[in-house]
Design a protein around this motif. Structure first.
Motif, PDB file in Angstrom:
ATOM      1  N   ILE A  13       0.866  -1.180   0.000  1.00 52.76           N
ATOM      2  CA  ILE A  13       0.000   0.000   0.000  1.00 52.76           C
ATOM      3  C   ILE A  13       0.901   1.227   0.000  1.00 52.76           C
ATOM      4  N   ARG A  14       0.608   2.181  -0.902  1.00 49.88           N
ATOM      5  CA  ARG A  14       1.382   3.415  -0.915  1.00 49.88           C
ATOM      6  C   ARG A  14       0.492   4.577  -1.317  1.00 49.88           C
ATOM      7  N   LEU A  15       0.913   5.742  -0.961  1.00 49.39           N
ATOM      8  CA  LEU A  15       0.229   6.977  -1.323  1.00 49.39           C
ATOM      9  C   LEU A  15       0.975   7.564  -2.511  1.00 49.39           C
ATOM     10  N   ASP A  16       0.265   7.746  -3.630  1.00 43.73           N
ATOM     11  CA  ASP A  16       0.945   8.271  -4.812  1.00 43.73           C
ATOM     12  C   ASP A  16       1.042   9.799  -4.762  1.00 43.73           C
ATOM     13  N   GLY A  17       1.622  10.387  -5.795  1.00 51.01           N
ATOM     14  CA  GLY A  17       1.838  11.823  -5.839  1.00 51.01           C
ATOM     15  C   GLY A  17       0.572  12.654  -5.859  1.00 51.01           C
ATOM     16  N   ASP A  18      -0.547  12.043  -6.237  1.00 51.52           N
ATOM     17  CA  ASP A  18      -1.839  12.739  -6.269  1.00 51.52           C
ATOM     18  C   ASP A  18      -2.656  12.487  -5.005  1.00 51.52           C
TER      19      ASP A  18
END
Length: 82
Positions: A13-18
């Protein structure tokens, strides 16, 4: 990640640039939420899975640890009929 010993561990799980969450869960999330540890026999060695599962269950006794699946290779050879 796909070669981790338990399918439950094949999760990223990761948080992208948007600011959108990206989830990678090739085996789904049901086992994660249901506290089920399932082996990944295609890519992981049995002894690695069993050692990790034993350690995890000692730490989290509420886990349901599924056994390593038996395969046809472990069955006695069949007798030909004729």
């Amino acid at each position: 990640m796909d070669s981790f010993a338990a399918t439950t561990c094949c999760l990223g799980i990761r948080l992208d640039g948007d600011d959108h969450w990206r989830v990678y869960a090739p085996h789904g999330l049901a086992d994660v939420f249901n506290l089920v540890v399932r082996p990944n026999p295609v890519l992981a060695p049995r002894n690695v899975y069993e050692a990790k599962a034993q350690r995890w269950q000692e730490q989290w006794p509420e886990l349901t640890v599924l056994p390593w699946p038996e395969t046809d290779e472990q069955q006695p050879p069949s007798t030909p009929t004729g």
